[in-house]
Design a protein around this motif. Structure first.
Motif, PDB file in Angstrom:
ATOM      1  N   ASP A 172      27.947  34.220  35.663  1.00 17.80           N
ATOM      2  CA  ASP A 172      29.317  34.584  35.306  1.00 17.80           C
ATOM      3  C   ASP A 172      30.250  34.058  36.390  1.00 17.80           C
ATOM      4  O   ASP A 172      29.828  33.313  37.278  1.00 17.80           O
ATOM      5  N   LYS A 173      31.540  34.444  36.343  1.00 15.95           N
ATOM      6  CA  LYS A 173      32.489  33.916  37.338  1.00 15.95           C
ATOM      7  C   LYS A 173      32.236  34.494  38.730  1.00 15.95           C
ATOM      8  O   LYS A 173      32.569  33.853  39.727  1.00 15.95           O
ATOM      9  N   HIS A 174      31.648  35.695  38.813  1.00 17.13           N
ATOM     10  CA  HIS A 174      31.276  36.239  40.123  1.00 17.13           C
ATOM     11  C   HIS A 174      30.200  35.356  40.764  1.00 17.13           C
ATOM     12  O   HIS A 174      30.229  35.074  41.963  1.00 17.13           O
ATOM     13  N   ASP A 175      29.250  34.945  39.951  1.00 12.89           N
ATOM     14  CA  ASP A 175      28.174  34.080  40.419  1.00 12.89           C
ATOM     15  C   ASP A 175      28.737  32.745  40.901  1.00 12.89           C
ATOM     16  O   ASP A 175      28.350  32.223  41.947  1.00 12.89           O
ATOM     17  N   LEU A 176      29.671  32.210  40.138  1.00  8.80           N
ATOM     18  CA  LEU A 176      30.311  30.939  40.490  1.00  8.80           C
ATOM     19  C   LEU A 176      31.092  31.058  41.791  1.00  8.80           C
ATOM     20  O   LEU A 176      31.020  30.195  42.673  1.00  8.80           O
ATOM     21  N   LEU A 177      31.854  32.143  41.940  1.00  6.54           N
ATOM     22  CA  LEU A 177      32.644  32.344  43.156  1.00  6.54           C
ATOM     23  C   LEU A 177      31.742  32.493  44.373  1.00  6.54           C
ATOM     24  O   LEU A 177      32.044  31.985  45.451  1.00  6.54           O
ATOM     25  N   ALA A 178      30.619  33.202  44.197  1.00  9.33           N
ATOM     26  CA  ALA A 178      29.679  33.364  45.311  1.00  9.33           C
ATOM     27  C   ALA A 178      29.176  32.005  45.789  1.00  9.33           C
ATOM     28  O   ALA A 178      29.045  31.762  46.991  1.00  9.33           O
ATOM     29  N   TYR A 179      28.925  31.094  44.846  1.00 12.08           N
ATOM     30  CA  TYR A 179      28.465  29.756  45.220  1.00 12.08           C
ATOM     31  C   TYR A 179      29.566  28.983  45.947  1.00 12.08           C
ATOM     32  O   TYR A 179      29.313  28.327  46.965  1.00 12.08           O
ATOM     33  N   ILE A 180      30.782  29.054  45.432  1.00 11.29           N
ATOM     34  CA  ILE A 180      31.906  28.356  46.062  1.00 11.29           C
ATOM     35  C   ILE A 180      32.119  28.882  47.480  1.00 11.29           C
ATOM     36  O   ILE A 180      32.347  28.126  48.420  1.00 11.29           O
ATOM     37  N   PHE A 181      32.018  30.193  47.624  1.00  7.35           N
ATOM     38  CA  PHE A 181      32.189  30.803  48.939  1.00  7.35           C
ATOM     39  C   PHE A 181      31.137  30.282  49.918  1.00  7.35           C
ATOM     40  O   PHE A 181      31.430  29.904  51.049  1.00  7.35           O
ATOM     41  N   GLU A 182      29.873  30.242  49.476  1.00  4.41           N
ATOM     42  CA  GLU A 182      28.812  29.760  50.348  1.00  4.41           C
ATOM     43  C   GLU A 182      28.991  28.280  50.657  1.00  4.41           C
ATOM     44  O   GLU A 182      28.734  27.821  51.763  1.00  4.41           O
ATOM     45  N   ASP A 183      29.438  27.519  49.641  1.00  6.47           N
ATOM     46  CA  ASP A 183      29.642  26.087  49.815  1.00  6.47           C
ATOM     47  C   ASP A 183      30.711  25.816  50.876  1.00  6.47           C
ATOM     48  O   ASP A 183      30.610  24.880  51.670  1.00  6.47           O
TER      49      ASP A 183
END
Length: 206
Positions: A55-66
Protein backbone atom coordinates in the motif's frame (compact mmCIF):
# COMPACT_ATOMS: atom_id res chain seq x y z
CA UNK A 1 8.81 -3.15 1.95
CA UNK A 2 8.85 -3.86 -1.81
CA UNK A 3 8.39 -7.36 -3.12
CA UNK A 4 11.11 -9.32 -4.88
CA UNK A 5 9.28 -8.61 -8.14
CA UNK A 6 9.90 -4.87 -7.68
CA UNK A 7 13.60 -5.40 -6.99
CA UNK A 8 13.86 -7.50 -10.15
CA UNK A 9 12.54 -4.69 -12.35
CA UNK A 10 15.00 -2.91 -14.67
CA UNK A 11 16.70 -0.01 -12.89
CA UNK A 12 15.14 2.57 -15.20
CA UNK A 13 11.60 1.33 -14.52
CA UNK A 14 12.17 1.32 -10.75
CA UNK A 15 13.44 4.90 -10.92
CA UNK A 16 10.36 6.00 -12.90
CA UNK A 17 8.01 4.48 -10.29
CA UNK A 18 9.89 5.99 -7.35
CA UNK A 19 10.08 9.42 -9.01
CA UNK A 20 6.32 9.37 -9.60
CA UNK A 21 5.78 8.42 -5.97
CA UNK A 22 8.17 11.09 -4.62
CA UNK A 23 6.49 13.76 -6.72
CA UNK A 24 3.11 12.75 -5.31
CA UNK A 25 4.32 12.76 -1.71
CA UNK A 26 5.79 16.24 -2.19
CA UNK A 27 2.68 17.73 -3.75
CA UNK A 28 -0.02 16.60 -1.30
CA UNK A 29 -0.37 15.64 2.38
CA UNK A 30 0.12 11.94 3.05
CA UNK A 31 -3.57 11.25 3.65
CA UNK A 32 -4.37 12.67 0.20
CA UNK A 33 -1.74 10.69 -1.69
CA UNK A 34 -3.38 8.97 -4.66
CA UNK A 35 -2.21 5.60 -5.93
CA UNK A 36 -4.08 6.38 -9.17
CA UNK A 37 -1.98 9.49 -9.79
CA UNK A 38 1.23 7.61 -9.01
CA UNK A 39 0.51 4.75 -11.42
CA UNK A 40 -0.62 7.20 -14.10
CA UNK A 41 2.66 9.13 -13.97
CA UNK A 42 4.68 5.92 -13.65
CA UNK A 43 2.92 4.32 -16.58
CA UNK A 44 1.99 1.11 -14.76
CA UNK A 45 -1.29 -0.61 -13.98
CA UNK A 46 -2.92 -0.68 -10.56
CA UNK A 47 -2.51 -4.43 -10.51
CA UNK A 48 1.22 -4.10 -11.14
CA UNK A 49 1.56 -1.57 -8.31
CA UNK A 50 0.11 -4.04 -5.81
CA UNK A 51 2.53 -6.73 -6.94
CA UNK A 52 5.36 -4.32 -5.98
CA UNK A 53 4.01 -2.69 -2.81
CA UNK A 54 1.38 -3.55 -0.22
CA UNK A 55 0.00 0.00 0.00
CA UNK A 56 1.12 3.66 0.13
CA UNK A 57 2.55 3.16 3.65
CA UNK A 58 4.74 0.41 2.24
CA UNK A 59 5.80 2.66 -0.63
CA UNK A 60 6.62 5.57 1.68
CA UNK A 61 8.68 3.30 3.93
CA UNK A 62 10.77 2.33 0.90
CA UNK A 63 11.22 5.94 -0.22
CA UNK A 64 12.24 6.90 3.30
CA UNK A 65 14.86 4.14 3.44
CA UNK A 66 16.06 4.99 -0.06
CA UNK A 67 16.64 8.62 1.01
CA UNK A 68 17.94 7.62 4.42
CA UNK A 69 21.59 7.31 3.43
CA UNK A 70 21.79 10.98 2.40
CA UNK A 71 19.90 12.03 5.51
CA UNK A 72 22.21 10.00 7.75
CA UNK A 73 25.32 11.55 6.19
CA UNK A 74 23.92 15.08 6.61
CA UNK A 75 22.96 14.40 10.23
CA UNK A 76 26.35 12.91 11.19
CA UNK A 77 28.21 15.75 9.48
CA UNK A 78 26.22 18.38 11.37
CA UNK A 79 26.55 16.52 14.67
CA UNK A 80 30.31 16.26 14.27
CA UNK A 81 30.61 19.92 13.28
CA UNK A 82 28.67 20.90 16.42
CA UNK A 83 30.51 18.52 18.77
CA UNK A 84 27.41 16.43 19.45
CA UNK A 85 25.29 19.34 20.66
CA UNK A 86 21.73 18.35 19.68
CA UNK A 87 20.32 21.87 19.57
CA UNK A 88 23.15 23.31 17.47
CA UNK A 89 23.00 20.23 15.22
CA UNK A 90 19.30 20.75 14.56
CA UNK A 91 19.78 24.47 14.02
CA UNK A 92 22.55 23.99 11.45
CA UNK A 93 20.61 21.14 9.83
CA UNK A 94 17.69 23.52 9.23
CA UNK A 95 20.05 26.26 8.03
CA UNK A 96 21.65 23.90 5.50
CA UNK A 97 18.24 22.68 4.36
CA UNK A 98 17.00 26.21 3.72
CA UNK A 99 20.14 27.65 2.15
CA UNK A 100 21.55 24.81 0.09
CA UNK A 101 18.81 22.31 -0.67
CA UNK A 102 17.00 22.09 -4.00
CA UNK A 103 13.79 20.71 -2.51
CA UNK A 104 14.87 17.14 -1.79
CA UNK A 105 15.27 17.88 1.92
CA UNK A 106 11.67 19.03 2.03
CA UNK A 107 10.67 15.72 0.51
CA UNK A 108 12.69 13.82 3.08
CA UNK A 109 11.35 15.81 6.02
CA UNK A 110 7.81 15.37 4.75
CA UNK A 111 8.43 11.63 4.57
CA UNK A 112 9.58 11.64 8.18
CA UNK A 113 6.80 13.91 9.44
CA UNK A 114 3.92 12.31 7.58
CA UNK A 115 4.91 8.67 7.84
CA UNK A 116 2.86 6.67 10.32
CA UNK A 117 5.62 4.07 10.20
CA UNK A 118 8.27 6.61 11.21
CA UNK A 119 6.08 7.85 14.07
CA UNK A 120 5.98 4.28 15.30
CA UNK A 121 9.75 3.95 14.97
CA UNK A 122 10.71 7.14 16.82
CA UNK A 123 8.15 6.55 19.58
CA UNK A 124 8.84 2.81 19.88
CA UNK A 125 5.25 1.89 19.10
CA UNK A 126 6.00 -0.04 15.92
CA UNK A 127 6.64 -3.77 16.15
CA UNK A 128 7.96 -4.25 12.60
CA UNK A 129 10.81 -1.72 12.47
CA UNK A 130 13.10 -2.36 9.53
CA UNK A 131 16.86 -2.67 10.21
CA UNK A 132 17.47 0.50 8.19
CA UNK A 133 15.01 2.56 10.23
CA UNK A 134 16.37 1.39 13.57
CA UNK A 135 19.96 1.85 12.38
CA UNK A 136 19.23 5.46 11.43
CA UNK A 137 17.70 6.24 14.81
CA UNK A 138 20.64 4.56 16.54
CA UNK A 139 23.17 6.58 14.51
CA UNK A 140 21.35 9.81 15.39
CA UNK A 141 21.26 8.82 19.07
CA UNK A 142 24.94 7.86 19.24
CA UNK A 143 26.17 10.99 17.43
CA UNK A 144 24.72 13.30 20.08
CA UNK A 145 26.28 14.25 23.44
CA UNK A 146 23.60 13.28 25.99
CA UNK A 147 25.62 13.99 29.12
CA UNK A 148 23.17 16.68 30.30
CA UNK A 149 20.00 14.74 29.37
CA UNK A 150 17.83 13.61 32.28
CA UNK A 151 16.96 10.49 30.30
CA UNK A 152 19.60 9.27 27.86
CA UNK A 153 17.65 6.30 26.50
CA UNK A 154 17.10 5.83 22.79
CA UNK A 155 13.36 5.60 23.51
CA UNK A 156 13.21 9.13 24.93
CA UNK A 157 15.56 10.42 22.26
CA UNK A 158 13.24 9.03 19.58
CA UNK A 159 10.26 10.87 21.05
CA UNK A 160 12.26 14.11 21.20
CA UNK A 161 13.42 13.75 17.59
CA UNK A 162 9.86 13.02 16.45
CA UNK A 163 8.68 16.28 18.04
CA UNK A 164 11.56 18.32 16.61
CA UNK A 165 11.16 16.97 13.09
CA UNK A 166 7.44 17.62 13.09
CA UNK A 167 8.16 21.32 13.69
CA UNK A 168 11.09 21.29 11.28
CA UNK A 169 8.99 19.76 8.52
CA UNK A 170 6.19 22.27 8.89
CA UNK A 171 8.68 25.14 8.91
CA UNK A 172 10.33 23.91 5.71
CA UNK A 173 6.96 23.43 4.04
CA UNK A 174 6.11 27.06 4.80
CA UNK A 175 9.52 28.23 3.62
CA UNK A 176 9.19 26.60 0.20
CA UNK A 177 5.80 28.27 -0.24
CA UNK A 178 6.89 31.60 1.30
CA UNK A 179 10.70 31.99 0.96
CA UNK A 180 10.40 35.66 1.93
CA UNK A 181 9.62 34.49 5.50
CA UNK A 182 12.95 32.67 5.91
CA UNK A 183 14.25 34.66 8.88
CA UNK A 184 10.90 34.59 10.69
CA UNK A 185 10.64 30.82 10.19
CA UNK A 186 14.09 30.32 11.69
CA UNK A 187 13.23 32.62 14.60
CA UNK A 188 10.02 30.70 15.38
CA UNK A 189 11.76 27.32 15.08
CA UNK A 190 14.60 28.37 17.40
CA UNK A 191 12.11 29.60 19.99
CA UNK A 192 10.38 26.22 19.91
CA UNK A 193 13.74 24.51 20.34
CA UNK A 194 14.30 26.69 23.41
CA UNK A 195 10.96 25.47 24.81
CA UNK A 196 12.08 21.87 24.37
CA UNK A 197 15.55 22.48 25.79
CA UNK A 198 14.71 24.68 28.77
CA UNK A 199 10.97 24.30 29.30
CA UNK A 200 8.42 27.06 29.78
CA UNK A 201 8.59 27.31 33.56
CA UNK A 202 10.92 29.68 35.40
CA UNK A 203 14.18 27.91 36.21
CA UNK A 204 13.95 28.65 39.95
CA UNK A 205 10.63 26.83 40.34
CA UNK A 206 10.70 23.41 41.98
Amino acid sequence: MPTERFYNLPKEKKEIIIKAARDEFIQVPFEKVSINRIIKHAGISRGSFYTYFEDKHDLLAYIFEDAGENFQFAWESNAKKNHGDLWKTIDSFVEDSILYDDGSMLQLVKNIVDSVQMYGVTNHLCHNITPGQFCMLKVMHESIDKSDFKDQSIETFGMLISTIFFEMGKGLEWYYAHPEDKEKIKEVFRKKLDFLQYGIRKQNLK
